[in-house]
Design an enzyme around this catalytic site. Structure first.
Site, PDB file in Angstrom:
ATOM      1  N   ASP A   1       0.954  -1.146  -0.058  1.00 13.18           N
ATOM      2  CA  ASP A   1      -0.131   0.025  -0.039  1.00 13.18           C
ATOM      3  C   ASP A   1       0.793   1.282  -0.075  1.00 13.18           C
ATOM      4  OD1 ASP A   1      -2.298  -1.829   0.065  1.00 13.18           O
ATOM      5  OD2 ASP A   1      -2.260  -1.414   2.446  1.00 13.18           O
TER       6      ASP A   1
HETATM    7  N1  URA Z   1      -1.403  -5.909   3.753  1.00 17.48           N
HETATM    8  C1  URA Z   1      -1.935  -4.756   3.864  1.00 17.48           C
HETATM    9  O1  URA Z   1      -3.033  -4.335   4.394  1.00 17.48           O
HETATM   10  N2  URA Z   1      -1.038  -3.763   3.265  1.00 17.48           N
HETATM   11  C2  URA Z   1       0.016  -3.792   2.664  1.00 17.48           C
HETATM   12  O2  URA Z   1       0.718  -2.874   2.039  1.00 17.48           O
HETATM   13  C3  URA Z   1       0.433  -5.334   2.702  1.00 17.48           C
HETATM   14  C4  URA Z   1      -0.243  -6.208   3.195  1.00 17.48           C
END
Ligand code: URA
Length: 230
Positions: free
Chosen positions: A102
């Site tokens: 993310d």
């Molecule tokens: N899980 C999430 O919620 N975000 C990420 O960036 C990676 C795994």
């Protein structure tokens, strides 16, 4: 693609000629004589007949990047910088990300032009753990580990997550190991307890650990040994 198909796709050989070339061991792939018609030829393979090079084989490329906050795990974005913008490499459009993160998640990001290799890393079937350091808004109770180990139902995908391991490091800090990479998986797992993830950092993917010599935004090529371990 199979080596017999690769050769018979060339205008100069018919199938009978290809069979003979293989039987006579006149074909080499990456310098090794090949007689098995099923032998796999990839875009990275160097293929020769006698001493003539029919395909040079393009270099396979593998990088480890320390993803900083505030950049997008995508190859292009109209607004924000992308992880590929951090790479000073030729033909970045040939590269892809093995396991997105993310916008504000930091940590280990693997980037390559080898689709088979990245699939081995990310497919749940290969069961390679992805390990995250998680910081939450509320305390993490012992119940979390039990629930995560049993698997959580995700209604949107209509699936139950594979067993995940949670190690409590402090009241609001934990190390979580998951073998899938569902959309926002970690945040949704903690979201099940109405506990917001306020910090997320990927430490490891399978055998590959983020190099602590890499500051956020820095990257390096993987070593041959690291590439082979996946
Ligand atoms: N899980 C999430 O919620 N975000 C990420 O960036 C990676 C795994």
């Amino acid at each position: 693609m199979r080596v017999d198909r690769f050769l018979s796709n060339l205008p100069r050989f018919n199938r009978q000629q290809v069979r003979l070339l293989l039987v006579e061991r006149r074909v080499t792939v990456d310098g090794v004589a090949v007689s098995d018609p099923h032998h796999e030829v990839r875009e990275f393979s160097c293929v020769c007949v006698d001493d003539e090079v029919l395909q040079v084989g393009k270099p396979a490329r593998y990088f480890m990047l320390h993803k900083p906050q505030g950049c997008v795990s995508a190859t292009a974005d109209p607004v924000h910088p992308t992880v590929l913008d951090l790479l000073d490499e030729p033909d970045p459009s040939e590269l892809h990300i093995a396991g997105r993160l993310d916008f504000n998640t930091t940590g280990l990001m693997l980037i390559t032009n080898d689709g088979q290799w990245s699939r081995r890393l990310t497919q749940p079937q290969t069961k390679l753990p992805k390990v995250y350091l998680v910081q939450t808004e509320q305390d993490i109770t012992p119940e979390y580990a039990v629930t995560f180990a049993a698997g959580l139902y995700f209604a949107f995908e209509d699936l139950t997550t594979q067993p995940a391991e949670l190690e409590l490091l402090g009241p609001r800090t934990a190390r979580l190991s998951i073998i899938e990479g569902r959309y926002h998986q970690v945040k949704r797992m903690f979201g099940h307890f109405d506990n917001k993830v306020i910090g997320l950092h990927r430490e490891r993917m399978g055998p590959l650990v983020l190099d602590d010599a890499l500051a956020p935004g820095e990257y390096r090529a993987l070593t041959d040994n690291e590439i082979r371990r996946v």
